[in-house]
Every structure is written in C-alpha cells, then in structure tokens.
Scaffold this motif. Sequence first.
Motif, PDB file in Angstrom:
ATOM      1  N   LEU A 284      40.582  37.238  79.673  1.00  0.00           N
ATOM      2  CA  LEU A 284      41.298  38.442  80.081  1.00  0.00           C
ATOM      3  C   LEU A 284      42.209  38.172  81.271  1.00  0.00           C
ATOM      4  CD1 LEU A 284      41.789  41.363  79.450  1.00  0.00           C
ATOM      5  CD2 LEU A 284      39.709  41.952  80.703  1.00  0.00           C
ATOM      6  N   ALA A 285      41.763  37.353  82.211  1.00  0.00           N
ATOM      7  CA  ALA A 285      42.597  37.011  83.367  1.00  0.00           C
ATOM      8  C   ALA A 285      43.869  36.299  82.918  1.00  0.00           C
ATOM      9  CB  ALA A 285      41.819  36.149  84.358  1.00  0.00           C
ATOM     10  N   GLU A 286      43.721  35.410  81.954  1.00  0.00           N
ATOM     11  CA  GLU A 286      44.889  34.705  81.417  1.00  0.00           C
ATOM     12  C   GLU A 286      45.859  35.688  80.754  1.00  0.00           C
ATOM     13  OE1 GLU A 286      45.533  31.560  77.824  1.00  0.00           O
ATOM     14  OE2 GLU A 286      43.926  31.063  79.254  1.00  0.00           O
ATOM     15  N   ALA A 287      45.319  36.626  79.995  1.00  0.00           N
ATOM     16  CA  ALA A 287      46.155  37.629  79.329  1.00  0.00           C
ATOM     17  C   ALA A 287      46.801  38.564  80.344  1.00  0.00           C
ATOM     18  CB  ALA A 287      45.320  38.414  78.322  1.00  0.00           C
ATOM     19  N   ILE A 288      46.066  38.928  81.381  1.00  0.00           N
ATOM     20  CA  ILE A 288      46.625  39.794  82.429  1.00  0.00           C
ATOM     21  C   ILE A 288      47.765  39.084  83.143  1.00  0.00           C
ATOM     22  CG2 ILE A 288      46.120  40.806  84.708  1.00  0.00           C
ATOM     23  CD1 ILE A 288      43.373  41.668  83.487  1.00  0.00           C
ATOM     24  N   LYS A 289      47.570  37.814  83.459  1.00  0.00           N
ATOM     25  CA  LYS A 289      48.631  37.033  84.113  1.00  0.00           C
ATOM     26  C   LYS A 289      49.877  36.999  83.242  1.00  0.00           C
ATOM     27  CE  LYS A 289      50.452  34.109  87.070  1.00  0.00           C
ATOM     28  NZ  LYS A 289      51.782  34.630  87.354  1.00  0.00           N
ATOM     29  N   ALA A 290      49.712  36.775  81.939  1.00  0.00           N
ATOM     30  CA  ALA A 290      50.857  36.764  81.021  1.00  0.00           C
ATOM     31  C   ALA A 290      51.542  38.135  81.003  1.00  0.00           C
ATOM     32  CB  ALA A 290      50.413  36.358  79.618  1.00  0.00           C
ATOM     33  N   GLY A 291      50.754  39.210  81.029  1.00  0.00           N
ATOM     34  CA  GLY A 291      51.317  40.558  81.071  1.00  0.00           C
ATOM     35  C   GLY A 291      52.024  40.851  82.386  1.00  0.00           C
ATOM     36  N   GLN A 292      51.512  40.312  83.472  1.00  0.00           N
ATOM     37  CA  GLN A 292      52.193  40.451  84.764  1.00  0.00           C
ATOM     38  C   GLN A 292      53.531  39.727  84.731  1.00  0.00           C
ATOM     39  OE1 GLN A 292      49.033  38.862  87.223  1.00  0.00           O
ATOM     40  NE2 GLN A 292      48.481  40.907  87.985  1.00  0.00           N
ATOM     41  N   ASP A 293      53.528  38.515  84.198  1.00  0.00           N
ATOM     42  CA  ASP A 293      54.771  37.740  84.093  1.00  0.00           C
ATOM     43  C   ASP A 293      55.782  38.449  83.201  1.00  0.00           C
ATOM     44  OD1 ASP A 293      53.575  35.824  85.702  1.00  0.00           O
ATOM     45  OD2 ASP A 293      53.134  34.438  84.039  1.00  0.00           O
ATOM     46  N   GLU A 294      55.294  39.136  82.187  1.00  0.00           N
ATOM     47  CA  GLU A 294      56.139  39.862  81.243  1.00  0.00           C
ATOM     48  C   GLU A 294      56.600  41.199  81.841  1.00  0.00           C
ATOM     49  OE1 GLU A 294      56.193  42.927  77.940  1.00  0.00           O
ATOM     50  OE2 GLU A 294      54.554  42.578  79.335  1.00  0.00           O
ATOM     51  N   GLY A 295      55.841  41.719  82.824  1.00  0.00           N
ATOM     52  CA  GLY A 295      56.248  42.933  83.528  1.00  0.00           C
ATOM     53  C   GLY A 295      55.550  44.212  83.126  1.00  0.00           C
ATOM     54  N   SER A 296      54.610  44.145  82.182  1.00  0.00           N
ATOM     55  CA  SER A 296      53.962  45.384  81.730  1.00  0.00           C
ATOM     56  C   SER A 296      52.603  45.632  82.380  1.00  0.00           C
ATOM     57  CB  SER A 296      53.804  45.364  80.203  1.00  0.00           C
ATOM     58  OG  SER A 296      52.946  44.309  79.814  1.00  0.00           O
ATOM     59  N   ILE A 297      52.154  44.686  83.207  1.00  0.00           N
ATOM     60  CA  ILE A 297      50.886  44.849  83.929  1.00  0.00           C
ATOM     61  C   ILE A 297      51.176  44.743  85.423  1.00  0.00           C
ATOM     62  CG2 ILE A 297      48.603  43.839  84.370  1.00  0.00           C
ATOM     63  CD1 ILE A 297      48.464  43.056  81.429  1.00  0.00           C
ATOM     64  N   ARG A 298      50.558  45.607  86.182  1.00  0.00           N
ATOM     65  CA  ARG A 298      50.806  45.673  87.621  1.00  0.00           C
ATOM     66  C   ARG A 298      50.431  44.377  88.332  1.00  0.00           C
ATOM     67  NH1 ARG A 298      46.159  46.331  90.639  1.00  0.00           N
ATOM     68  NH2 ARG A 298      44.329  47.057  89.507  1.00  0.00           N
ATOM     69  N   ALA A 299      50.952  44.221  89.512  1.00  0.00           N
ATOM     70  CA  ALA A 299      50.621  43.063  90.336  1.00  0.00           C
ATOM     71  C   ALA A 299      49.173  43.166  90.799  1.00  0.00           C
ATOM     72  CB  ALA A 299      51.560  42.986  91.541  1.00  0.00           C
ATOM     73  N   GLY A 300      48.593  42.047  91.101  1.00  0.00           N
ATOM     74  CA  GLY A 300      47.220  41.984  91.584  1.00  0.00           C
ATOM     75  C   GLY A 300      46.577  40.681  91.141  1.00  0.00           C
ATOM     76  N   ASP A 301      45.400  40.436  91.664  1.00  0.00           N
ATOM     77  CA  ASP A 301      44.665  39.226  91.303  1.00  0.00           C
ATOM     78  C   ASP A 301      44.173  39.347  89.856  1.00  0.00           C
ATOM     79  OD1 ASP A 301      43.050  36.883  91.362  1.00  0.00           O
ATOM     80  OD2 ASP A 301      41.311  38.121  91.928  1.00  0.00           O
ATOM     81  N   PRO A 302      44.662  38.503  88.950  1.00  0.00           N
ATOM     82  CA  PRO A 302      44.261  38.625  87.539  1.00  0.00           C
ATOM     83  C   PRO A 302      42.754  38.538  87.309  1.00  0.00           C
ATOM     84  CG  PRO A 302      46.161  37.170  87.732  1.00  0.00           C
ATOM     85  CD  PRO A 302      45.681  37.454  89.138  1.00  0.00           C
ATOM     86  N   ARG A 303      42.058  37.682  88.044  1.00  0.00           N
ATOM     87  CA  ARG A 303      40.605  37.565  87.845  1.00  0.00           C
ATOM     88  C   ARG A 303      39.880  38.828  88.318  1.00  0.00           C
ATOM     89  NH1 ARG A 303      38.048  33.692  85.872  1.00  0.00           N
ATOM     90  NH2 ARG A 303      36.136  33.979  87.049  1.00  0.00           N
ATOM     91  N   GLY A 304      40.295  39.352  89.447  1.00  0.00           N
ATOM     92  CA  GLY A 304      39.693  40.591  89.933  1.00  0.00           C
ATOM     93  C   GLY A 304      39.949  41.752  88.982  1.00  0.00           C
ATOM     94  N   MET A 305      41.159  41.818  88.483  1.00  0.00           N
ATOM     95  CA  MET A 305      41.500  42.877  87.529  1.00  0.00           C
ATOM     96  C   MET A 305      40.733  42.688  86.216  1.00  0.00           C
ATOM     97  SD  MET A 305      45.570  42.993  88.399  1.00  0.00           S
ATOM     98  CE  MET A 305      46.031  44.189  87.153  1.00  0.00           C
ATOM     99  N   ALA A 306      40.592  41.435  85.792  1.00  0.00           N
ATOM    100  CA  ALA A 306      39.823  41.151  84.580  1.00  0.00           C
ATOM    101  C   ALA A 306      38.362  41.565  84.760  1.00  0.00           C
ATOM    102  CB  ALA A 306      39.925  39.668  84.225  1.00  0.00           C
ATOM    103  N   ALA A 307      37.817  41.305  85.948  1.00  0.00           N
ATOM    104  CA  ALA A 307      36.427  41.701  86.224  1.00  0.00           C
ATOM    105  C   ALA A 307      36.276  43.218  86.146  1.00  0.00           C
ATOM    106  CB  ALA A 307      35.991  41.175  87.586  1.00  0.00           C
ATOM    107  N   MET A 308      37.259  43.948  86.677  1.00  0.00           N
ATOM    108  CA  MET A 308      37.187  45.407  86.626  1.00  0.00           C
ATOM    109  C   MET A 308      37.310  45.902  85.188  1.00  0.00           C
ATOM    110  SD  MET A 308      36.630  47.816  88.645  1.00  0.00           S
ATOM    111  CE  MET A 308      36.213  49.423  88.019  1.00  0.00           C
ATOM    112  N   CYS A 309      38.195  45.293  84.411  1.00  0.00           N
ATOM    113  CA  CYS A 309      38.308  45.661  82.987  1.00  0.00           C
ATOM    114  C   CYS A 309      36.998  45.385  82.255  1.00  0.00           C
ATOM    115  CB  CYS A 309      39.456  44.897  82.337  1.00  0.00           C
ATOM    116  SG  CYS A 309      41.090  45.445  82.860  1.00  0.00           S
ATOM    117  N   LEU A 310      36.341  44.270  82.607  1.00  0.00           N
ATOM    118  CA  LEU A 310      35.038  43.967  82.017  1.00  0.00           C
ATOM    119  C   LEU A 310      34.034  45.067  82.347  1.00  0.00           C
ATOM    120  CD1 LEU A 310      33.067  41.843  80.595  1.00  0.00           C
ATOM    121  CD2 LEU A 310      32.470  41.229  82.928  1.00  0.00           C
ATOM    122  N   LEU A 311      34.001  45.498  83.595  1.00  0.00           N
ATOM    123  CA  LEU A 311      33.055  46.555  83.985  1.00  0.00           C
ATOM    124  C   LEU A 311      33.310  47.854  83.220  1.00  0.00           C
ATOM    125  CD1 LEU A 311      32.844  46.064  87.856  1.00  0.00           C
ATOM    126  CD2 LEU A 311      31.111  45.487  86.141  1.00  0.00           C
TER     127      LEU A 311
END
Length: 192
Positions: A130-157
């Motif tokens: 999920l962190a890898e996918a979030i990073k790709a989405g951030q690079d693409e511009g459709s996901i907000r800035a932030g630490d991808p691993r932290g955001m992935a952990a929150m999505c997991l929760l």
Amino acid sequence: MVSIRNPERSVEQRILDAAAACILAYGVERTTMTEIARRARVSRPTIYRRWPDIRWVIAELLTVRITGVLEAVPDRGAGRESVVGRVVAVADHLRADEIVQSVIRNAPGLAMTYITDRLGTSQQILIDALAEAIKAGQDEGSIRAGDPRGMAAMCLLITQSTIQSAQMVAELLDNEALNEELAHSLNGYLKP
C-alpha cells in the motif's frame, strides 16, 4: 503435483491445507497438531521442525491466505481511485474468507495479538504494498502529501477494522454498502 525442485514446499503446503481443513471442521480452538499431522500425512515432529506450536501454524496459514488475496486482486494502476478500489476488493475477499473469519470470531486471543499488540507478517506485506501504491499516487497527484508508510498504516487500520466489525453492522450495511462506505472513507483520507 509434487515439485521436484522444492519438495519441502509441498510438505508445508500439505500441512497448511490440513490446518485449514481442521479449522473449518473443528474450529480454531480445537485444532491440534496431532490432527493436522494426521490430515497432512506427516509426523508431528515434521510440523514442529517448521513451527514451534499451533499458533505459529495458524499465523502462517493466515499469512499465506492474506497474501494470496493480495496477489489475486490485480494492481489497478496508479491513482487514488485505483488504490482504493484494490484495497476495497482485498477487504471484500478477506471478509468472505472462512479461515480468516474463523480466527477473528473463534480465536480472539490469537486475533487480538495482531489487532492490538503487534503487526504480523501479512500486515507488514500489506503496508509495504500500500505504501508503494500511495507513493505512486502521490507522484501522479491524486493522493495527498505525507509519509506513504504512515498513511498505509492508517489505511490498514481503517480497513482492518471494517473486516473485523462487518458482521456487527450487517443489518445497517450490507456487503455492497460496506464496500461503498469503506471506499468513501479511504478516498476522503487520501485525497489531496
């Protein structure tokens, strides 16, 4: 078919398949190493050489099942909608998985270890993907800035809570509505 290159894997797979069959037949709490060995057609020492106790066998079984679902649900490409779609699809599969649900419902002590105490292997794998996918989405511009691993952990929760508690709200949210609400929650969390 037994693999000539890796016969050890076929023994492990037989053991895990036997563990799954035992869980479905007897429940998590009444599954024993003896019955797993009998169903897998191996000795108990064969199992103990791989895993120290029944909890480790079940944890490995869960890891295999959860990562199998992740592999079975295709990556839908970069972008928030694609990421959220994959997460919702994985969650939907896991809510329908008899083994995963049996552990959640019938082995609360084991389940609580991975809900409140520590991240398991499958959770780490999910966070990494999920962190890898979030990073790709951030690079693409459709996901907000932030630490991808932290955001992935929150999505997991968020997602894990939905998987665990779906039965509790089944009268309020059928499967389709639950998927829609989970997607809405994750989209809202991830959007720029």
